[in-house]
Design a protein around this motif. Sequence first.
Motif, PDB file in Angstrom:
ATOM      1  N   GLU A   5      38.100  67.157  16.560  1.00 55.16           N
ATOM      2  CA  GLU A   5      39.451  67.443  17.052  1.00 55.16           C
ATOM      3  C   GLU A   5      39.992  68.754  16.502  1.00 55.16           C
ATOM      4  OE1 GLU A   5      38.578  64.746  15.409  1.00 55.16           O
ATOM      5  OE2 GLU A   5      39.975  64.242  13.812  1.00 55.16           O
ATOM      6  N   ALA A   8      38.368  72.041  19.191  1.00 61.05           N
ATOM      7  CA  ALA A   8      38.904  72.395  20.504  1.00 61.05           C
ATOM      8  C   ALA A   8      39.705  71.222  21.024  1.00 61.05           C
ATOM      9  CB  ALA A   8      37.764  72.713  21.471  1.00 61.05           C
ATOM     10  N   PRO A   9      40.601  71.465  21.969  1.00 66.80           N
ATOM     11  CA  PRO A   9      41.299  70.331  22.592  1.00 66.80           C
ATOM     12  C   PRO A   9      40.323  69.425  23.337  1.00 66.80           C
ATOM     13  CG  PRO A   9      41.901  72.405  23.660  1.00 66.80           C
ATOM     14  CD  PRO A   9      41.102  72.746  22.465  1.00 66.80           C
ATOM     15  N   TRP A 123      43.156  62.682  18.232  1.00 71.49           N
ATOM     16  CA  TRP A 123      43.281  63.863  19.098  1.00 71.49           C
ATOM     17  C   TRP A 123      44.728  64.243  19.336  1.00 71.49           C
ATOM     18  CZ3 TRP A 123      39.244  66.833  20.295  1.00 71.49           C
ATOM     19  CH2 TRP A 123      37.961  66.276  20.216  1.00 71.49           C
ATOM     20  N   ASN A 126      46.955  67.252  16.736  1.00 69.97           N
ATOM     21  CA  ASN A 126      46.876  68.704  16.645  1.00 69.97           C
ATOM     22  C   ASN A 126      47.749  69.340  17.712  1.00 69.97           C
ATOM     23  OD1 ASN A 126      44.681  68.882  14.624  1.00 69.97           O
ATOM     24  ND2 ASN A 126      43.598  67.756  16.222  1.00 69.97           N
ATOM     25  N   GLU A 128      48.383  72.185  20.226  1.00 69.90           N
ATOM     26  CA  GLU A 128      47.538  73.177  20.891  1.00 69.90           C
ATOM     27  C   GLU A 128      48.301  74.408  21.341  1.00 69.90           C
ATOM     28  OE1 GLU A 128      45.944  70.235  23.290  1.00 69.90           O
ATOM     29  OE2 GLU A 128      44.765  69.686  21.538  1.00 69.90           O
ATOM     30  N   THR A 129      49.573  74.231  21.664  1.00 67.98           N
ATOM     31  CA  THR A 129      50.384  75.412  21.968  1.00 67.98           C
ATOM     32  C   THR A 129      51.637  75.333  21.104  1.00 67.98           C
ATOM     33  OG1 THR A 129      51.626  74.302  23.696  1.00 67.98           O
ATOM     34  CG2 THR A 129      49.607  75.416  24.372  1.00 67.98           C
ATOM     35  N   SER A 134      54.459  70.156  22.536  1.00 63.55           N
ATOM     36  CA  SER A 134      53.068  70.087  22.115  1.00 63.55           C
ATOM     37  C   SER A 134      52.936  69.691  20.646  1.00 63.55           C
ATOM     38  CB  SER A 134      52.415  71.442  22.379  1.00 63.55           C
ATOM     39  OG  SER A 134      51.140  71.480  21.859  1.00 63.55           O
TER      40      SER A 134
END
Lengths: 283, 123
Positions: A5, A8-9, A123, A126, A128-129, A134
Amino acid sequence: MSRPELQAPPEIYYGDTEAKKYTNNSRIQQVQADMTYRALELLNLPPDEPAFLLDIGCGSGLSGEILDQEGYIWVGVDVAPSMLEVALEREVEGDLFLQDIGQGFGFRPGSFDGAISVSVLQWLLNAETSHPTSSPPHRLTRFFTTLHSALKNPSRAVFQFYPSSDDQIQLITSIAQKAGFGGGIVVDYPNSNKAKKIFLCLFVGSGGSTQQIPKGLEGDEELDAKVRFEQRRHREQRRMKGKRKPGRDRDWILKKKELYRKRGKEDVPRDSKFTGRKRKPVF
Amino acid sequence: MVRLITHNLLACHAKGCTSNNFPLRFENARVELREAEFNGDFLQGFLPKIEWNALVDTAKQLGDTSLPPEQPEMTDDEFLKNLHHVLMEIHVEEGVMICPNCSRNYPISNGIPNMLLADYEIA
């Protein structure tokens, strides 16, 4: 331990190569199946009643196949298209949705009799943006509140997940509680590095009688459940080498001929002193 | 593989779309019929969860008129058979689902609806 995790997404990490692993690698399948069975056990559904379940992060449908076998009707959601493609190829029975669980569900209240999820929650931890929607707390809140309303009262949701720290467990359980869930963490095999598994066991409503958090499994992992390397088999093979194979000796031949005669087969050679005798080495 | 059983539970989940967001309307739907195992107990248990009007309307849209317009009080075998067919055997393979309130489109491809939202649509 490597942490996918962090790389990458999920919709990118579980691309075609990773998705293929889930069909080809029997070890991954075994681990996933074990956890699915355990999650079902923790779900504690009434026996012999066909339930309608939600499989969160159904992926390639490994857990879905087990749900099919057990006779449940289910709906699966996942964010990785490649994994869903594999699930289609496996022809699982449940309906599949391409959906980001951090964005929340649109299911009507009281739709499901229970929810399971294998190796998914981490998952959500985290960002991601940098968009405010997010952030992990926002995504978790959205996920748990919409899930809570989608489940019927009373019911349970069981999540197996891999937290990397106690803070993460703290964050997840506190947000789940705010969303209205009861319940807590169940740890299986807490003293084993390899077999340790963490389950988040959430309850919707108490339904009069208070629901108890189930106990985690203690002691050593069941060794009999898996195929182990057997030194014994090698030893056995070495011992058997050089020995003549049993059978095919005079008695065996006579028995067979007798059998053929009884069955009425023609041209069975008659018995003589030469029957089943070895030829001399020099021919 | 959107069966009507799941469609009957599905509402729009975009930001600000909280009322009148059910049921999603099918458009350009390509329907496939696939036989499924009949499970009477499950259907009986599932009956109270169904939004009957939505189910009948959607079934009509997809060309199935075997269901009565009012949910019957008593269930007989033939009714359950029809219900089973509508709920479990009609699969929408391709098409679009449209929210009646905010008109957001959810495309279905290969039987998998895409429910992903853009950043600004997340509640």
